[in-house]
Design an enzyme around this catalytic site. Sequence first.
Site, PDB file in Angstrom:
ATOM      1  N   ASP A   1      44.272  12.972  30.338  1.00  0.00           N
ATOM      2  CA  ASP A   1      44.359  14.019  31.359  1.00  0.00           C
ATOM      3  C   ASP A   1      45.158  13.546  32.567  1.00  0.00           C
ATOM      4  O   ASP A   1      45.435  12.353  32.723  1.00  0.00           O
ATOM      5  CB  ASP A   1      42.959  14.403  31.840  1.00  0.00           C
ATOM      6  CG  ASP A   1      42.103  15.011  30.750  1.00  0.00           C
ATOM      7  OD1 ASP A   1      42.677  15.633  29.834  1.00  0.00           O
ATOM      8  OD2 ASP A   1      40.867  14.863  30.816  1.00  0.00           O
TER       9      ASP A   1
ATOM     10  N   TYR B   1      37.259   3.372  26.108  1.00  0.00           N
ATOM     11  CA  TYR B   1      37.557   3.756  27.489  1.00  0.00           C
ATOM     12  C   TYR B   1      36.720   2.914  28.441  1.00  0.00           C
ATOM     13  O   TYR B   1      35.570   2.572  28.152  1.00  0.00           O
ATOM     14  CB  TYR B   1      37.221   5.231  27.733  1.00  0.00           C
ATOM     15  CG  TYR B   1      38.239   6.210  27.214  1.00  0.00           C
ATOM     16  CD1 TYR B   1      39.288   6.649  28.014  1.00  0.00           C
ATOM     17  CD2 TYR B   1      38.145   6.713  25.915  1.00  0.00           C
ATOM     18  CE1 TYR B   1      40.219   7.559  27.542  1.00  0.00           C
ATOM     19  CE2 TYR B   1      39.072   7.627  25.431  1.00  0.00           C
ATOM     20  CZ  TYR B   1      40.106   8.042  26.254  1.00  0.00           C
ATOM     21  OH  TYR B   1      41.033   8.943  25.784  1.00  0.00           O
TER      22      TYR B   1
END
Length: 274
Positions: free
Chosen positions: A52, A110
């Site tokens: 994103d 992540y």
Amino acid sequence: MTRIALGIQYDGAAFSGWQSQPHGNTVQDALESALRQFAGVALPTTVAGRTDAGVHALGQVVHLDTDLVREPFSWVRGTNAFLPPTVAVRWAQEMPEDFHARFSAHRRTYYYALTFGPTRAPLLEDKAGYVMLPPGQSLDVAAMNEAAQVLVGEHDFSSFRAAECQAKSPVKTMYSIEVRGEGEWVFVRIRGSAFLHHMVRNIMGCLVAIGRGRQPVSWMGDVLAARSRVAAAPTFMPDGLYLAEVGYPDAFSLPASPASSSLFRGVFDEHAGL
């Protein structure tokens, strides 16, 4: 036709995400523009995982197909010559035809870096998330870590899925989640098979709510079971989110992610059993 894999690192703060957009301000646009200038032809890329706006990457992977003959490091040096300072190709490697940056991946990792305190740190702008807390207060890291464990395993993660998510199924497998505290820092490491749109940031929103004492540890299980986005906390800021590593079968022999020597990895390796 030769398939080339590239390892990419980028600071996502100035970009509108990974995926190409008409306005051209994305990481994919920057990379493909640099490749075109270096190679003299358009070279479309396929990415392991779209990030994103504002999200960073330490170990992103892409592949491209080309008739051009170049040494692997020539791809690194030549492409980097045309990239902005916030994006870099870290390695290049010729791959077999059956390699696919997205579909060959079996694990994605992540990290989220978060600070808390009465004032924000200007030098960490865009590089870490921030929670404002009065002097003397802190996030309950133990509660955050305990709550996160209910997410491990195969689940329907609809409660953590963005409304615009295009994934065919909300069912994903979470391999592990660890939350660790270091002074006014909180580090979160999340490993899974794949992730839904905004999934990590929505999980972070819930963890922060629990860490602040606004929700009990058991609430995370309630959110997961609800299978509804409205049951979860608001989406947390992208600033501290890093795509650290994309894992592939050993048969592909890809270079190790630079995340292996990062501060984030060191934080977790200090704890036995991780």
